[in-house]
Design a protein around this motif. Structure first.
Motif, PDB file in Angstrom:
ATOM      1  N   TYR A  12      -2.036   7.255  -1.649  1.00 24.14           N
ATOM      2  CA  TYR A  12      -2.855   6.618  -2.686  1.00 24.14           C
ATOM      3  C   TYR A  12      -3.946   5.783  -2.039  1.00 24.14           C
ATOM      4  O   TYR A  12      -3.826   5.325  -0.909  1.00 24.14           O
ATOM      5  CB  TYR A  12      -1.982   5.730  -3.589  1.00 24.14           C
ATOM      6  CG  TYR A  12      -1.060   6.532  -4.475  1.00 24.14           C
ATOM      7  CD1 TYR A  12      -1.443   6.921  -5.753  1.00 24.14           C
ATOM      8  CD2 TYR A  12       0.190   6.944  -4.011  1.00 24.14           C
ATOM      9  CE1 TYR A  12      -0.606   7.672  -6.558  1.00 24.14           C
ATOM     10  CE2 TYR A  12       1.040   7.697  -4.808  1.00 24.14           C
ATOM     11  CZ  TYR A  12       0.633   8.059  -6.076  1.00 24.14           C
ATOM     12  OH  TYR A  12       1.457   8.800  -6.864  1.00 24.14           O
ATOM     13  N   ASP A  13      -5.028   5.550  -2.792  1.00 27.94           N
ATOM     14  CA  ASP A  13      -6.152   4.745  -2.311  1.00 27.94           C
ATOM     15  C   ASP A  13      -5.763   3.278  -2.177  1.00 27.94           C
ATOM     16  O   ASP A  13      -4.812   2.819  -2.821  1.00 27.94           O
ATOM     17  CB  ASP A  13      -7.340   4.836  -3.283  1.00 27.94           C
ATOM     18  CG  ASP A  13      -8.008   6.197  -3.265  1.00 27.94           C
ATOM     19  OD1 ASP A  13      -7.915   6.888  -2.231  1.00 27.94           O
ATOM     20  OD2 ASP A  13      -8.620   6.558  -4.285  1.00 27.94           O
ATOM     21  N   LYS A  14      -6.560   2.550  -1.385  1.00 23.12           N
ATOM     22  CA  LYS A  14      -6.332   1.110  -1.219  1.00 23.12           C
ATOM     23  C   LYS A  14      -6.384   0.379  -2.560  1.00 23.12           C
ATOM     24  O   LYS A  14      -5.676  -0.596  -2.768  1.00 23.12           O
ATOM     25  CB  LYS A  14      -7.361   0.515  -0.257  1.00 23.12           C
ATOM     26  CG  LYS A  14      -7.175   0.960   1.167  1.00 23.12           C
ATOM     27  CD  LYS A  14      -8.238   0.348   2.060  1.00 23.12           C
ATOM     28  CE  LYS A  14      -8.044   0.845   3.482  1.00 23.12           C
ATOM     29  NZ  LYS A  14      -9.045   0.295   4.401  1.00 23.12           N
ATOM     30  N   LYS A  15      -7.225   0.866  -3.456  1.00 21.75           N
ATOM     31  CA  LYS A  15      -7.358   0.214  -4.769  1.00 21.75           C
ATOM     32  C   LYS A  15      -6.080   0.319  -5.601  1.00 21.75           C
ATOM     33  O   LYS A  15      -5.902  -0.404  -6.582  1.00 21.75           O
ATOM     34  CB  LYS A  15      -8.551   0.771  -5.540  1.00 21.75           C
ATOM     35  CG  LYS A  15      -8.417   2.216  -5.976  1.00 21.75           C
ATOM     36  CD  LYS A  15      -9.644   2.651  -6.778  1.00 21.75           C
ATOM     37  CE  LYS A  15      -9.737   4.095  -7.077  1.00 21.75           C
ATOM     38  NZ  LYS A  15      -8.657   4.810  -7.590  1.00 21.75           N
ATOM     39  N   ASP A  16      -5.174   1.206  -5.205  1.00 23.77           N
ATOM     40  CA  ASP A  16      -3.914   1.384  -5.928  1.00 23.77           C
ATOM     41  C   ASP A  16      -2.784   0.509  -5.387  1.00 23.77           C
ATOM     42  O   ASP A  16      -1.659   0.560  -5.885  1.00 23.77           O
ATOM     43  CB  ASP A  16      -3.480   2.852  -5.883  1.00 23.77           C
ATOM     44  CG  ASP A  16      -4.449   3.759  -6.619  1.00 23.77           C
ATOM     45  OD1 ASP A  16      -4.891   3.371  -7.724  1.00 23.77           O
ATOM     46  OD2 ASP A  16      -4.771   4.837  -6.090  1.00 23.77           O
ATOM     47  N   ALA A  17      -3.100  -0.306  -4.370  1.00 24.09           N
ATOM     48  CA  ALA A  17      -2.093  -1.227  -3.847  1.00 24.09           C
ATOM     49  C   ALA A  17      -1.645  -2.153  -4.975  1.00 24.09           C
ATOM     50  O   ALA A  17      -2.411  -2.460  -5.896  1.00 24.09           O
ATOM     51  CB  ALA A  17      -2.665  -2.035  -2.689  1.00 24.09           C
ATOM     52  N   SER A  18      -0.390  -2.593  -4.917  1.00 19.65           N
ATOM     53  CA  SER A  18       0.120  -3.452  -5.978  1.00 19.65           C
ATOM     54  C   SER A  18       1.064  -4.516  -5.424  1.00 19.65           C
ATOM     55  O   SER A  18       1.641  -4.354  -4.348  1.00 19.65           O
ATOM     56  CB  SER A  18       0.832  -2.613  -7.044  1.00 19.65           C
ATOM     57  OG  SER A  18       1.867  -1.849  -6.465  1.00 19.65           O
ATOM     58  N   PHE A  57       0.867  -1.178   0.000  1.00 15.05           N
ATOM     59  CA  PHE A  57       0.000   0.000   0.000  1.00 15.05           C
ATOM     60  C   PHE A  57       0.902   1.225   0.000  1.00 15.05           C
ATOM     61  O   PHE A  57       1.893   1.271   0.736  1.00 15.05           O
ATOM     62  CB  PHE A  57      -0.928  -0.004   1.227  1.00 15.05           C
ATOM     63  CG  PHE A  57      -1.998  -1.049   1.133  1.00 15.05           C
ATOM     64  CD1 PHE A  57      -3.252  -0.725   0.650  1.00 15.05           C
ATOM     65  CD2 PHE A  57      -1.735  -2.360   1.498  1.00 15.05           C
ATOM     66  CE1 PHE A  57      -4.244  -1.689   0.548  1.00 15.05           C
ATOM     67  CE2 PHE A  57      -2.711  -3.337   1.395  1.00 15.05           C
ATOM     68  CZ  PHE A  57      -3.966  -2.995   0.915  1.00 15.05           C
TER      69      PHE A  57
END
Length: 75
Positions: free
Chosen positions: A43-49, A39
């Protein structure tokens, strides 16, 4: 005095890690590698990679070691 650049100037953008959440073995890579769900700060959680072990080992060894130590202590 102004400088004239004949090549485009490329700046590398760096991201700050908020936390490493979990790990998985990616067998699609050759050779297979451990990956970690990262994370990013700001950045948003949806941007975790998912980031490969070798990258975190080089760029964020202290955070990786903290995550691995915490994971071992939970066993």
């Amino acid at each position: 005095k102004q400088r004239l650049y004949t090549k485009p100037l490329v700046l590398e953008k760096r991201y700050l890690i908020q936390r490493i959440d979990k790990s998985r073995m990616n067998k699609a890579l050759d050779p297979p590698q451990m990956e970690y769900l990262v994370f990013w700060k700001g950045y948003d959680k949806k941007d975790a990679s998912w980031v490969e072990h070798s990258i975190l080992e080089e760029d964020a060894p202290a955070l990786l070691n903290d995550f691995l130590r915490e994971k071992r202590s939970k066993k």
